[in-house]
Every structure is written in C-alpha cells, then in structure tokens.
Design an enzyme around this catalytic site. Sequence first.
Site, PDB file in Angstrom:
ATOM      1  N   GLY C  48      39.583  -1.937 -13.163  1.00 36.76           N
ATOM      2  CA  GLY C  48      38.776  -0.855 -13.718  1.00 36.76           C
ATOM      3  C   GLY C  48      37.468  -1.395 -14.248  1.00 36.76           C
ATOM      4  O   GLY C  48      37.416  -2.458 -14.874  1.00 36.76           O
ATOM      5  N   GLY C  50      35.106   0.866 -15.767  1.00 36.52           N
ATOM      6  CA  GLY C  50      34.477   1.875 -16.620  1.00 36.52           C
ATOM      7  C   GLY C  50      34.008   1.231 -17.909  1.00 36.52           C
ATOM      8  O   GLY C  50      33.867   0.002 -17.997  1.00 36.52           O
ATOM      9  N   ALA C  52      35.547   0.725 -20.577  1.00 37.62           N
ATOM     10  CA  ALA C  52      36.532  -0.211 -21.091  1.00 37.62           C
ATOM     11  C   ALA C  52      36.588  -1.469 -20.215  1.00 37.62           C
ATOM     12  O   ALA C  52      36.352  -2.576 -20.691  1.00 37.62           O
ATOM     13  CB  ALA C  52      37.898   0.467 -21.162  1.00 37.62           C
ATOM     14  N   GLY C  53      36.881  -1.300 -18.944  1.00 35.63           N
ATOM     15  CA  GLY C  53      37.051  -2.454 -18.065  1.00 35.63           C
ATOM     16  C   GLY C  53      35.767  -3.225 -17.841  1.00 35.63           C
ATOM     17  O   GLY C  53      35.766  -4.454 -17.796  1.00 35.63           O
ATOM     18  N   HIS C 274      39.019  21.388 -21.915  1.00 33.72           N
ATOM     19  CA  HIS C 274      37.656  21.594 -22.403  1.00 33.72           C
ATOM     20  C   HIS C 274      37.270  23.050 -22.180  1.00 33.72           C
ATOM     21  O   HIS C 274      37.438  23.573 -21.080  1.00 33.72           O
ATOM     22  CB  HIS C 274      36.698  20.667 -21.651  1.00 33.72           C
ATOM     23  N   ARG C 338      37.747  22.484 -29.548  1.00 32.59           N
ATOM     24  CA  ARG C 338      38.003  22.690 -28.118  1.00 32.59           C
ATOM     25  C   ARG C 338      39.301  23.417 -27.803  1.00 32.59           C
ATOM     26  O   ARG C 338      39.326  24.351 -27.017  1.00 32.59           O
ATOM     27  CB  ARG C 338      38.065  21.323 -27.421  1.00 32.59           C
TER      28      ARG C 338
HETATM   29  C1  FAD Z   1      32.784  15.170 -17.482  1.00 29.55           C
HETATM   30  C2  FAD Z   1      33.221  14.295 -18.617  1.00 29.55           C
HETATM   31  C3  FAD Z   1      32.424  14.214 -19.764  1.00 29.55           C
HETATM   32  C4  FAD Z   1      32.789  13.403 -20.819  1.00 29.55           C
HETATM   33  N1  FAD Z   1      31.978  13.320 -21.918  1.00 29.55           N
HETATM   34  C5  FAD Z   1      32.308  12.489 -22.931  1.00 29.55           C
HETATM   35  C6  FAD Z   1      31.442  12.326 -24.045  1.00 29.55           C
HETATM   36  O1  FAD Z   1      30.389  12.952 -24.130  1.00 29.55           O
HETATM   37  N2  FAD Z   1      31.791  11.471 -25.021  1.00 29.55           N
HETATM   38  C7  FAD Z   1      32.941  10.746 -24.953  1.00 29.55           C
HETATM   39  O2  FAD Z   1      33.190   9.961 -25.851  1.00 29.55           O
HETATM   40  N3  FAD Z   1      33.783  10.879 -23.903  1.00 29.55           N
HETATM   41  C8  FAD Z   1      33.492  11.726 -22.888  1.00 29.55           C
HETATM   42  N4  FAD Z   1      34.351  11.845 -21.825  1.00 29.55           N
HETATM   43  C9  FAD Z   1      35.531  10.996 -21.744  1.00 29.55           C
HETATM   44  C10 FAD Z   1      35.168   9.585 -21.320  1.00 29.55           C
HETATM   45  O3  FAD Z   1      34.112   9.625 -20.404  1.00 29.55           O
HETATM   46  C11 FAD Z   1      36.296   8.832 -20.662  1.00 29.55           C
HETATM   47  O4  FAD Z   1      37.431   8.973 -21.391  1.00 29.55           O
HETATM   48  C12 FAD Z   1      36.001   7.345 -20.591  1.00 29.55           C
HETATM   49  O5  FAD Z   1      34.754   7.147 -19.991  1.00 29.55           O
HETATM   50  C13 FAD Z   1      37.048   6.593 -19.839  1.00 29.55           C
HETATM   51  O6  FAD Z   1      36.628   5.260 -19.627  1.00 29.55           O
HETATM   52  P1  FAD Z   1      37.560   4.188 -18.991  1.00 29.55           P
HETATM   53  O7  FAD Z   1      36.804   2.935 -18.958  1.00 29.55           O
HETATM   54  O8  FAD Z   1      38.838   4.176 -19.711  1.00 29.55           O
HETATM   55  O9  FAD Z   1      37.896   4.687 -17.527  1.00 29.55           O
HETATM   56  P2  FAD Z   1      36.964   5.111 -16.297  1.00 29.55           P
HETATM   57  O10 FAD Z   1      35.547   5.130 -16.640  1.00 29.55           O
HETATM   58  O11 FAD Z   1      37.565   6.328 -15.725  1.00 29.55           O
HETATM   59  O12 FAD Z   1      37.141   3.922 -15.288  1.00 29.55           O
HETATM   60  C14 FAD Z   1      38.273   3.745 -14.519  1.00 29.55           C
HETATM   61  C15 FAD Z   1      38.094   2.541 -13.649  1.00 29.55           C
HETATM   62  O13 FAD Z   1      39.301   2.176 -13.083  1.00 29.55           O
HETATM   63  C16 FAD Z   1      39.191   1.989 -11.718  1.00 29.55           C
HETATM   64  N5  FAD Z   1      40.470   2.344 -11.120  1.00 29.55           N
HETATM   65  C17 FAD Z   1      41.228   3.433 -11.351  1.00 29.55           C
HETATM   66  N6  FAD Z   1      42.354   3.373 -10.652  1.00 29.55           N
HETATM   67  C18 FAD Z   1      42.330   2.230  -9.965  1.00 29.55           C
HETATM   68  C19 FAD Z   1      43.218   1.601  -9.070  1.00 29.55           C
HETATM   69  N7  FAD Z   1      44.393   2.128  -8.759  1.00 29.55           N
HETATM   70  N8  FAD Z   1      42.856   0.432  -8.527  1.00 29.55           N
HETATM   71  C20 FAD Z   1      41.685  -0.152  -8.848  1.00 29.55           C
HETATM   72  N9  FAD Z   1      40.811   0.399  -9.699  1.00 29.55           N
HETATM   73  C21 FAD Z   1      41.130   1.574 -10.258  1.00 29.55           C
HETATM   74  C22 FAD Z   1      38.057   2.855 -11.294  1.00 29.55           C
HETATM   75  O14 FAD Z   1      37.478   2.321 -10.132  1.00 29.55           O
HETATM   76  C23 FAD Z   1      37.148   2.741 -12.488  1.00 29.55           C
HETATM   77  O15 FAD Z   1      36.348   1.599 -12.347  1.00 29.55           O
HETATM   78  C24 FAD Z   1      33.985  12.678 -20.758  1.00 29.55           C
HETATM   79  C25 FAD Z   1      34.793  12.763 -19.632  1.00 29.55           C
HETATM   80  C26 FAD Z   1      34.423  13.575 -18.575  1.00 29.55           C
HETATM   81  C27 FAD Z   1      35.343  13.683 -17.412  1.00 29.55           C
END
Ligand code: FAD
Lengths: 245, 210, 641
Positions: C48, C50, C52-53, C274, C338
Amino acid sequence: MDLTLKVWRQSGPDDAGRMVTYLAKDVSPDMSFLEMLDVVNEKLILEGDDPIAFDHDCREGICGMCGMVINGVAHGEQRATTTCQLHMRHFEDGAEITIEPWRAAPFPVIKDLVVDRSAFDRIIQAGGFVSVPAGSAPDAHAVPVRKEDADDAFDAATCIGCGACVAACPNGSASLFTAAKITHLSLLPQGQPERLIRAKAMVDQMDAEGFGGCTNTGECTAVCPKGIPLDTIAQMNTDYLKASR
Amino acid sequence: MAVTGAVMVGFLALHMLGNLKIFYGRESFNEYAHWLRTLLQPFLPYRGVLTLLEIGLFLAVVLHMWAAITLTRRARKARPVKYVAKKSQATGYATHIMRWGGVTIALYIVWHLLDLTFGVVNPAGFNSAPADRMIEGFQPGRWWVTAVYVIAIILVGLHLRHGIWSAFQTLGWVKGERRRIVKLGALAFSAVLVLGFLAPPLAIMFGVVK
Amino acid sequence: MIEYTEGEALRDAKAPEGPIEERWAKRKFSAKLVNPANKRKLNVIVVGTGLAGGSAAATLGELGYNVKSFCYQDSPRRAHSIAAQGGINAAKNYRGDGDSIYRLFYDTVKGGDFRARESNVYRLAEVSVNIIDQAVAQGVPFAREYGGLLDTRSFGGAQVSRTFYARGQTGQQLLLGAYQALERQVKAGTVEMFTRHEMLELIVSDGRARGIIVRDMVTGEIERHTADAVVLATGGYGNVFFLSTNAKGCNTTAIWRAHERGAYFANPCYTQIHPTCIPVSGEYQSKLTLMSESLRNDGRVWVPVAAGDQRAPGDIPDEERDYYLERIYPAFGNLVPRDIASRAAKNVCDEGRGVGPGGLGVYLDFRDAIGRLGRDAVEKKYGNLFEMYERITGEDPYTQPMRIYPAVHYTMGGLWVDYDLQSTVPGLFVIGEANFSDHGANRLGASALMQGLADGYFVLPTTLGDYLANGPYGEVDEEAVAEAEIKVRTKIDRLMAVNGTRTPDSFHRELGKIMWDFCGMERTEESLRKALELIPALREEFWRNVKVSGTPEELNQVLEKAGRVADFFDLAELMCLDALVRTESCGGHFRAESQDADGEALRDDEHFAHVSAWERTPDGPVLHKEALEYDYVKMSQRSYK
Ligand SMILES: Cc1cc2nc3c(=O)[nH]c(=O)nc-3n(C[C@H](O)[C@H](O)[C@H](O)COP(=O)(O)OP(=O)(O)OC[C@H]3O[C@@H](n4cnc5c(N)ncnc54)[C@H](O)[C@@H]3O)c2cc1C
Ligand code: HEM
Ligand code: HEM
Ligand code: SF4
Ligand code: F3S
Ligand code: FES
C-alpha cells in the site's frame, strides 16, 4: 442512444495492434464514458471475448489513472475533464467514436488502452521532492509564505500525472508534467535549496526517458484536465537555464 | 533555437527597413547597398561588415535548421506510432507552420539569394545595381515572382508570430499577464514585418515605384 | 446463519500505563533501537502506498531499512488517499481558539461514540502537530492567509478551527508529499517499488509474518517476497457495498487473506455513510462521488411535504417543502453529524418523499444562499464543487437544487492491532484505514488523513524498529512459502475453471445491494439474518457460475476483479455477523432496535463497551472481546437536538 466505437486493441507490448469496431447499444446519456465501456465489456466477457483493458481507479478525476484519446483528443473534447468524468450526454446518438491509448515511445502500450507511465515516476525520482526526513521539520509557522505564492504553487501542484499532456503534444514532450512539479516547488521557500539541481535533474531525466522537446505549441495545456498553464514551462526554462550556466 | 531565431529576426528587421528605402528612389537604395558594403572602411575591407553579418546570419540559419531538425527527429522518435485520429486543441497551426513553413522559407531563401543577391535568375543579370535587380524582378510581367514573395513573406510572418513569443517562453520570460502582451507584441511585430516586406514588390508591380 | 463461538478476552499488551500524556513518550523510550549497521540487512515489506503506506515506506527507507513497497495501481501516487477533499485535523491551536491536544483527543473519543482506545487516540492527537510541520517542510501547498500563515477551517461539527486544507484537494497534496518522499528513497536505493502488483497471500513462517505472495498484474506471474516484517496499509473495504465513494480498485483482499492466516478482524460492521454524495442515476452506475460536506454550511436540505410529489423543485412553494433537518434538529440544523444526516435522508426517502430517479435523493438547495450572498460569493466558495456536480449530472446547481444521497464512505473496522500497530500475527503490522485502531464506531471528518500519516511517519517507524531489534527471527521456512503460493495458484485456477455465465461485476453489484439494503444505514436483527441467508447463497452461485475471460498469464482485469469479489463475500458475511451480535447502536452502526424516544442511536455500554475482534478458524468465527476503559473522557450519550 447507439454508438459505434472504434477501439485500439493490442494484446500485449509485442502485438502490432489494430482498430476494432464495436457497437454500443442503449447507452444512457447519464453514463460516464467509462461506464459506457463497462457495459460494452460486460457483453464481451459473456461472449467469451477479451474485454477492453483500460486503466482507471478513482473515477472522480483525481487519481490520474484513466486516460484515452477520444476522437483524436486526449481525455476527449470536453475541456478540463478527465476521461472518467466525461459523460455520454456530450455525444450524439449514432456517433462514431475512436478510442486510442496515449501514444508515446516512453509510454509503451501494455495492453489495449493501458500504457506504462513509470517514466513519470522516474522524473519525480530525479528531483521532484524536498529532502526532509520525517521528524526533522521546524514548526509549520516558522516560515511564512506569501498567499499568492502558496496559491500559485497549489495550482501547479494539482497535476494528477495522467500523461494527457504527453499524449497531446505533437512532440511527445513531457514538459508540462515536469514543469508543473518544478514550478510547484520553485515557488515555495521550502523548495529553494534544491531548486536548481532539481530543475536540471528532472529535465535531464525527461530527455533521457525519450520524451520530445517542447516547441511551445500549447496542445498540452489545452487538454490538461487540471489546466496547468504554460507559465510553468517558462518557469522550468528559467530554472533550467540558470542551472545550466 | 531562440538565439538563432533572434539573430534572424534582427536581420529581418533591418532588412525590411533597408528594403523600404526603395520608396526614396533607386539612388537611395543603391547608396544604402553601397553603404552596407563600405561600412567601417578602412578599418575593415570592402564588404567587411556585410561579410561578417553574412557569416553570422549563415551560422544562425544553419544552427537554427540543425536545432529544428533535431527537435523534429526527437519528436518522431517520441511518437513512433501515429494516432488514427488526432485533433488539435490549441490554436493549433503552430507545429505544421513551424516545420513545413520553416522548410519552405529555407527553399525560398535559396531562390531569393539567386534572384536578388546574385542576380542569377534575375532579368537584370548578375552585374547590375541592386535597385535595378529589384525593380526588374517585380515587373507585372513577372507576377509569379511577386506571388512567390508574397507567399513566402506571409509564411515568414506566421513563423515569427509563433516564433517570437515562443522564444520568449523558451527563455522563461513569459509569465502570467505578460503572456498576453508578448503574444500581442509578436503578432504586431510580425504584421509590421509582413507589411514592410510586402510594400516594395507590390509597389513595383503596380507601378508606384519605377 | 453461521455460528460463532466466544473465545478468550483480548488485551492490548503494549499500551503503557501511567498518565495519558506520557504514554507515547514512555513507549518511544522503551522501544529498542536497531543498530544502524544492521538496518540495511533488515527487509520490510510495505503493501500500500496511500498516506499510511507511502509515508511508512519513505520513512523506513530513510532510516536505512531495506524496503519493498507494493501497490496495485501503475504508480504509488494513485492510492485512494489522493481523493480526500476536506482536510486534515491537527491540534496546532494556531487560532488561539482554545484547541489543544487534549481537546482533539476528547473530540475524537466522543465522536467515535466511546468505542476507541483512549491511549491510541491521545497519541494520534499528540502526533498530529508534527504531521503539519512535516508536510509543510515537504512543500505541501496548504491554504494560507494574507499574513503568510496557514489557514484553517472548522469541520465535522468541531467547535474549534483545526482543519488544515489545500483547497478541495488536501488528500492529493498530502499524498503527493508522501509519494515524493517515497520516490526520493527509490532513487536512493533504499526502497524498491513494485507497482501493478497485487498482494494475494501472507506468508506466515514459524508463527510470524515473513512475506507475501503477489501477482504481477502485467505478466500474471506469481512472485514470492520474503522479509523480516510485513506492513499492510491497504486502505478500507467500503467497496463491499459495490457502490461507495472509494476508488474502483479498493478491496479487502490483502487484509482478508491476512485474516485467514490468523490476524483478527476488529469491528467489521463499523461503516461510515456520508450524507452528501451525488445520487445513483441508473443501473450501470459504477461508483458514487462525494460532494464536500462544507456544502451543508450554506445549502438547505429539503424534500416535498407530500409523498410522490413530482413537480419540479422550483414549482414547489416553501410551505410545501419540508426542511426536515432544520425541523427535527433546530440547534444544529443542516450541520448535524454525518450519521444523523444520512439516516434522516433515508427516512424521508423511505416515506416516499425522495426526489430524482428512483426517489433516492433529497434536495440541497442554494437558492437562499444565492439570494443572501449573491451568486458571485457562492461561486467563489463552492465554484469547483458546483462544476463537478454539473459535469456529472448535467444539472446547473445555481438554478436548480442539487440532489444528494448518502453513500458508503469509510470503514472504521479493520485488522485488530495493539498499541504498536501490530496484529495478532507477530511481525504483521497494519496501518491506516486497514486497521481498526483510532476512530471507534465513527470517524470525525478530516481525521483519517491524520491517522494515516501519524501511523506512517511517526508511530510505525518506532514500534516496528522495536520488533526488529528483538530479532533476528531466523530463516523463512521454504515450505510455508510454497504452501502460500500454492494456495494462490489454486484459487486463481479455481476462478478460471468455473467458466459460467455471469460476470464478476454482476455478482459484486448484487452483493452490494444486499449489503446496502440489509446491513446499510440501518440494521435490524431481521435484515441481518436475511443478509446472512442471501450472502452464502450468492457466494455459492458465484463459485458455480462466474465467468472469467482470458488467461491468468496476462493483464487480466476480469480475474483481478473476480478475486476481490470472492473475498468481499466472506467479509460481507463477517460484517453482518458482527452487526448482528452487536445489538446496540453506536456511531456508524445503527440497530433499529436500539434507539431512544427521538430515534437517536442508543449505546449499550454495559454489554458492548468492547472491541469485537474476530478470529477465523476452521470451526467458524471466534469472537474475542477487548474491553474498553475510559479514564479520561466520561462516557455520555450523544445528543444533537
Ligand atoms: C472521497 C473521499 C474523501 C475523503 N476525504 C477525507 C478528508 O477530507 N479527510 C480525511 O481525513 N479523510 C478523508 N477520507 C478518508 C481517507 O482518505 C482515507 O481513509 C485514507 O486516505 C486511507 O489511506 P490509506 O493509506 O489507509 O489507504 P489508501 O490510500 O486507500 O491506500 C491503499 C493502498 O493499498 C494498495 N493496495 C490495496 N490493496 C492491495 C493489494 N491487495 N495488493 C497490493 N496493494 C494493495 C493500493 O494500491 C494503495 O496504494 C476520504 C475518503 C474518500 C473516499
Ligand atoms: C531554415 C528554415 C527554418 C526552419 C526549418 C525553421 C524551423 C523552426 C522550428 C521547428 C521552430 C520551432 C522551435 C520552437 O518554437 O522552439 C522555429 C522557431 C523559430 N524560428 Fe524558425 N525555422 C526556419 C527559419 C527561420 C527564419 C528564417 C527565422 C527568422 C527570420 C526563424 C525564426 C524563428 C524564431 C524566432 C523561432 C522561435 C525560437 C524559439 O522558440 O526558441 N526561423 N523555427
Ligand atoms: C519583398 C521582400 C524582399 C526583398 C525586396 C528583398 C530584397 C533583397 C535584396 C535586394 C537583397 C540583396 C541585397 C544586397 O545584395 O545588398 C536581399 C538579400 C537577402 N535577403 Fe532579401 N528581400 C526580401 C525578403 C526577404 C526575406 C523574407 C528574407 C528571409 C526570410 C530575406 C533574406 C535575405 C537574405 C538572407 C539576403 C542575403 C543578405 C546578404 O547577403 O547580406 N529577404 N534581399
Ligand atoms: S500536466 Fe496536466 S495533462 Fe500533464 S500529467 Fe499533469 S494533469 Fe495530466
Ligand atoms: S504541447 Fe508540447 S510543444 Fe510544448 S507547449 Fe506543450 S509540451
Ligand atoms: S479514474 Fe482517477 S482520474 Fe480518472
């Protein structure tokens, strides 16, 4: 509405590829372009054919994953709109639509409409960052930034890395993409220490990847879904010339 | 590109002004031609400055063409597979005008030199006064010559309209508000150049200058 | 219905004792450090990219570990974090409006409806200030004021202005910051990047997570990657509902397969809906688009008073409009949280008063705002959102009210982790939306970005270091690797072999509908039991009748999809079970049986002040409860009247 699609099909990097015609029937004007392709694909799968491969993820115009050349225009004719945000109401019933992948040597086709854009990542690797280890940063208010600079930097930073600029440029140049990042960081105090080496390294990497040179034809900014302006290229040129001295 | 282009633009401006002297009569024009050749004499030999200018100009043309060819080849390499359909979204004439226009201009220059500089293809012949070559060359009977010039000059104008602002952009001098001004400036400059260049041949053809 | 048993209680062994302000400092100090010379020899897998990752991989690379980073997109920059709009919270108190780490902590615990751990949340609030510093230093172009200092706004019902933002693209800008830091490490050679690679299995050797099996999505090759520790940062699983605001590729595969290998899954039923999304326009709809919550500041929500009123909105006079949020919640009006806004919209639509196609929508009207502020002012504030709305719907929100409807947005549940962010499988760390840790039963707006970056930049690098310093953990058992690979291959072969008559998408759509109807905004014992009947039946049909075209040895998007849908079935079942077992209402989980006289969610602290962590065993799911204690924030019932 009913449409005739002429789609580039290429089974893999080594296949020559060709245009194939499909009929898309009963398309709703409220569908997005990708939803229209989803429907075509569902049918292809059930018929045992290979569905049309295309890249997409967020489907809301921000991840930069989608992108195809629609009727000769990257992301289609609607301005400032990614392919996933393009809707079928902008097409006429009975229309014939040609769909092709981004075409550029540094973006080799992987399959159908899917291309490899990793060259962009390597341009960023060359210098598209500020070197600051986690935890070593001063307080965010230690350095004030003029609002105008912050706003301009933001405008440049909105590039989604989709590659439409390359696809549209008659020279296959990645100048707009590269310039957007250079400009974003050049406008901020945080970006100053590495400003010139960054410009030099990124431009050199862009050339090394095999992108063409910019002759200021402005096709890139016209198709850019984020409206990145040509000013960024001027900024890149300034920094690059300074760095080359 | 920008530098070589600028050198050529500079030359063209002077060249146009020089050409306009035809309106003050043949003598004035010939004097000017003579003056060009005797400039800075005796420090430099006859045609000294002119030769230097010519060398500079020649270099500029060659380098400019070399740069243009390199850019075009890179562009070809960057897009080995062409689009089946491709539609321009910008004010889009620039690419074609710059490349094919440039080549046309180059061909034109060769012919132009044969015509007015060396007089090889000129009715007034090689050993004639510059003003004679010019006036003979654009007589109504040779309307097609005038036509070639008109087309070439318009091409030059189009080339410069894009070329001049493009040069500013390449040097990184165009930002924000300034872009509109530079573009307008390039347009105005090209227009003046085109009109200035067009005036003498047309005037001669229609008998205003004899 | 699936049976479950209750197992031993679970305890977070890593959370330090003592005053809450000192716990993180204490843990940091007690964490062992890895000798710099050894770091190079230690391999870490981060799945991942994102917030976090991406931030974790960049930071670990910078510290000198040998990192392998994976994502399924073509570039790490495209992770779904890119889509976050609103902003990121931080207790900077730059406004001097009384904010503090303690207040952010308090708001988050309360907002999570008392179902999150105090220690974790306090640490999150504490670290939040460093995130902003880090992001600014990276060149993230946050909004600023004319004085050159950072601007903030208030968000999600908070009484202080602590949300930092970059126009409507905060997630994008923060992610690009992390992405750039990551690419810098790729260049430096500390991080090796694997794009278009999907994790399909976790390798557990000698009881520890020691690697992953991935599929190269371009060539179809199955690859083995081993390491000293594995970090999952694979985001949320909202796509189990098919329609959600998540990106199309968001999946549960990575965490689900880790769950199958022994990692407990906590609170799967906690989903956030939402309230302001663009409604569904037809059968073909592939995803839902969020409209920023900020629209509720000036837009007024209403539906016609009479059910089945088909008139155009402009033809409905004021007395025949029901501004229901203003009516029911006079104090908060259109700005209620929400979950409340979402449920209220559902209720009026259930009464047949919904608007637009299928009656699934309510109006968000700017007529009064335009009248009061003028069109220009409204355009300045919301211009880009209005444009986006018009692009999607073809309707002009300046002359005609927007139509909005709630949609699945975020999943608070995820793999169970301790204070160190380590799952129940030693060596498997889980960060970001993929874990369950910090938001309890409901996440506050602008807190997910904060959590992702807190985990990646600041928390994980310390706690993972402690784990690695306690090693080495010996050679990886070759047999465990081979076994994991065979499992992956078998699953793929099985999917390819079915060769039925329905596409993976058609199953996913149907599963999503079941989840939305029976385990969505409002859940009842009856609906959940119904879902628990329908899901296994549909899954059975899936394995009998799915059609995957092409071959596994090429880019095959149908196969990718089929694999993800298969996991969604299993997850969906666990979600419904979890929702069924939790008979209280809390945060994003609303059980119709548990509400007060006004129809508000009613918690049952006596029986449910715990985390439900599910273990998967051959004999069915086993529920482990982790008791939650509140020493600092007193438990109280939420009220927004
Ligand atoms: C439209 C929208 C608006 C939002 N607005 C806000 C906001 O304004 N403020 C806020 O705080 N939060 C907001 N959120 C929530 C927030 O964006 C997410 O919770 C957060 O970004 C998640 O980050 P993450 O790093 O955990 O995962 P993600 O950013 O989802 O990253 C997941 C990663 O894992 C990888 N991955 C997934 N599955 C696999 C697999 N099987 N094999 C290999 N790689 C994989 C993907 O390629 C990606 O790189 C919003 C969410 C959405 C959907
Ligand atoms: C010999 C034939 C010529 C060819 C093939 C040619 C080709 C080109 C091309 C392809 C460009 C685009 C490059 C760019 O925009 O950066 C260009 C730019 C330009 N050309 Fe020419 N050209 C020719 C002659 C001329 C002449 C005779 C002049 C001037 C009198 C001229 C002036 C310019 C200028 C000023 C530019 C802009 C430079 C820049 O953008 O940096 N060119 N030319
Ligand atoms: C109507 C238009 C023009 C007329 C009447 C004209 C006339 C002339 C004449 C009379 C000469 C010879 C001068 C001399 O020998 O002293 C000359 C030289 C030259 N002209 Fe033109 N010209 C015109 C347009 C152009 C244009 C458009 C270009 C370039 C794009 C051009 C490029 C040149 C060059 C390169 C020379 C040679 C200069 C030298 O040898 O010093 N001319 N021109
Ligand atoms: S500059 Fe525009 S067109 Fe190019 S990659 Fe960025 S967003 Fe896409
Ligand atoms: S289209 Fe190409 S030529 Fe330059 S201005 Fe844009 S990169
Ligand atoms: S799919 Fe993300 S921009 Fe189009």
